[in-house]
Design a protein around this motif. Structure first.
Motif, short mmCIF file in Angstrom:
data_model
loop_
_atom_site.label_atom_id
_atom_site.label_comp_id
_atom_site.label_asym_id
_atom_site.label_seq_id
_atom_site.Cartn_x
_atom_site.Cartn_y
_atom_site.Cartn_z
N HIS A 126 7.75 8.97 11.65
CA HIS A 126 5.97 8.67 11.08
C HIS A 126 6.67 7.76 10.31
O HIS A 126 7.80 8.08 9.43
N HIS A 127 6.04 7.54 9.82
CA HIS A 127 5.83 6.24 8.68
C HIS A 127 6.50 7.33 7.09
O HIS A 127 5.70 8.32 7.13
N LYS A 128 7.13 7.04 6.45
CA LYS A 128 7.95 7.65 5.36
C LYS A 128 8.03 6.86 3.86
O LYS A 128 8.51 5.92 4.66
N HIS A 129 6.87 7.51 3.40
CA HIS A 129 7.77 6.67 1.53
C HIS A 129 8.59 7.41 0.67
O HIS A 129 7.98 8.43 0.42
N LEU A 130 9.58 6.88 0.39
CA LEU A 130 10.75 7.04 0.18
C LEU A 130 10.65 6.72 -1.98
O LEU A 130 10.38 6.15 -1.28
N LEU A 131 11.41 8.34 -2.84
CA LEU A 131 11.45 7.27 -3.98
C LEU A 131 12.79 7.82 -3.59
O LEU A 131 13.78 8.61 -3.44
N LEU A 132 13.78 7.01 -4.64
CA LEU A 132 14.86 6.04 -4.52
C LEU A 132 15.20 6.00 -6.04
O LEU A 132 14.88 4.87 -6.41
N LEU A 133 16.15 7.21 -7.07
CA LEU A 133 16.34 6.73 -8.15
C LEU A 133 17.54 6.25 -8.03
O LEU A 133 18.74 6.82 -8.14
N GLY A 134 17.67 4.96 -9.11
CA GLY A 134 18.24 3.94 -9.00
C GLY A 134 19.39 3.89 -10.54
O GLY A 134 19.29 4.77 -11.30
N GLY A 135 20.03 2.87 -10.57
CA GLY A 135 20.56 2.22 -11.38
C GLY A 135 21.81 2.73 -11.32
O GLY A 135 22.81 2.22 -12.33
N THR A 136 22.18 2.43 -10.20
CA THR A 136 23.78 2.11 -9.76
C THR A 136 23.73 1.87 -8.46
O THR A 136 22.56 1.07 -7.79
N LEU A 137 25.25 1.17 -8.01
CA LEU A 137 26.04 0.29 -7.19
C LEU A 137 25.73 0.82 -5.95
O LEU A 137 24.82 -0.05 -4.66
N GLU A 138 25.33 2.58 -6.09
CA GLU A 138 25.48 3.37 -4.64
C GLU A 138 23.26 3.16 -4.58
O GLU A 138 23.13 3.05 -3.19
N ALA A 139 22.51 2.74 -5.16
CA ALA A 139 20.87 2.63 -4.92
C ALA A 139 20.65 1.55 -5.01
O ALA A 139 19.89 1.37 -3.20
N ARG A 140 21.47 0.51 -5.24
CA ARG A 140 21.34 -1.01 -4.51
C ARG A 140 21.69 -1.34 -2.85
O ARG A 140 21.40 -1.23 -2.01
#
Ligand code: NAP
Length: 257
Positions: free
Chosen positions: A7-21
């Motif tokens: 099913h369609h999912k909406h994720l929050l990705l807390l970033g500020g890092t190369l890994e998040a990118r």
């Protein structure tokens, strides 16, 4: 790599890092998913990640809980810096209150190697004390907030490397400011340590490849390293490292949502 998401999912990705990118770029290729990358807004010129991005704090746990509800978030990925403990703890508490699944990406720490002269500490204040009273030539790889602790030790000569200019400037008599964003090569780090005649490096134990060469250069040149240990992280599921296996584990976690 498995990429079935029912099913369609909406994720929050807390970033500020190369890994998040990297996660943002990778998850954007999977069907049935949308990702919002969240940045604290610390750097003046954040890198364009090509995904939906929001910038700025949420207003503590309560603000984050409200934001998660308002944006129909299905799960949280914490891919913040190993020193961004507050955000990780807030996310953990918000996940507990909302019942949302949460996972944290842990960046593997650096391993001490023969020849390393590391002295570990927990705070910037301890790092200042460890510099001692005799004037030294110090390379600091901190932003303004943490570098400010060193104003209590004005006898040293500081080279401060940061992504943004240190503004307002620190109240220190001997400072060279270097504005630079990693990754840095071993050659460049060697040159910097030699040209600035650095005799001690003060750094956070951030881990990862992008900023490791400074430690190799310090080892080669016999330079002491004052290493700040990582803060404690909340007890939530972890993916260790974001190599291919780590990315596969993360995609499996997302696919199982
Ligand atoms: P922190 O101490 O854990 O967080 C302080 C506050 O900043 C949080 O409570 C939150 O404000 C806000 N915040 C932090 N990360 C956020 C994010 N990704 N999205 C929205 N708000 C965020 O974090 P920090 O050490 O200040 O680091 C801030 C950011 O810089 C992080 O994204 C981190 O990955 C990145 N970073 C940090 C370091 C470091 O050494 N600390 C190094 C490189 C990059 P609210 O409570 O208002 O929500």
């Amino acid at each position: 790599m498995c990429s079935i998401v029912s099913h369609h999912k909406h994720l929050l990705l807390l970033g500020g890092t190369l890994e998040a990118r990297r996660i943002a770029a990778h998850l954007a290729t999977l069907p049935g998913l949308s990702v919002t990358l969240s940045l604290a807004g610390r750097t003046r010129t954040p890198i364009d990640n090509g995904v939906a991005t929001r910038i700025g704090g949420f207003g503590g746990v309560a603000g984050l809980v409200a934001w998660l509800g308002a944006h129909d978030i299905d799960a949280i990925i914490v891919a913040t810096h190993p020193f961004a403990a507050q955000m990780a703890h807030n996310a953990c508490e918000a996940a507990r209150r909302t019942g949302l699944p949460i996972v944290r990406i842990n960046r593997p720490g650096w391993q001490r190697a023969p020849g390393d002269r590391w002295i570990e500490c927990d705070t910037t204040e301890q790092a200042v004390t460890l510099l001692g009273a005799i004037p030294r030539r110090v390379l600091l790889t901190f932003g303004r907030e943490q570098a400010a602790s060193f104003e209590t030790a004005p006898m040293h000569h500081y080279v401060i490397r940061s992504i943004d200019p240190i503004d307002p400037p620190l109240a220190l008599p001997h400072v060279d400011n270097l504005i630079a964003r990693g990754p840095f090569t071993l050659d460049a780090e060697r040159r910097l340590l030699r040209e600035k005649a650095i005799d001690v490096l003060v750094t956070k134990h951030s881990g990862g490849e992008a900023t490791r060469p400074k430690l190799e250069a310090a080892r080669e040149l016999g330079i002491e390293v004052i290493m700040m240990r990582r803060p404690a992280m909340p007890n939530i599921p972890v993916v260790e490292g974001l190599d291919d296996a780590g990315m596969t584990r993360l995609v499996e976690w997302v696919s199982a949502l």
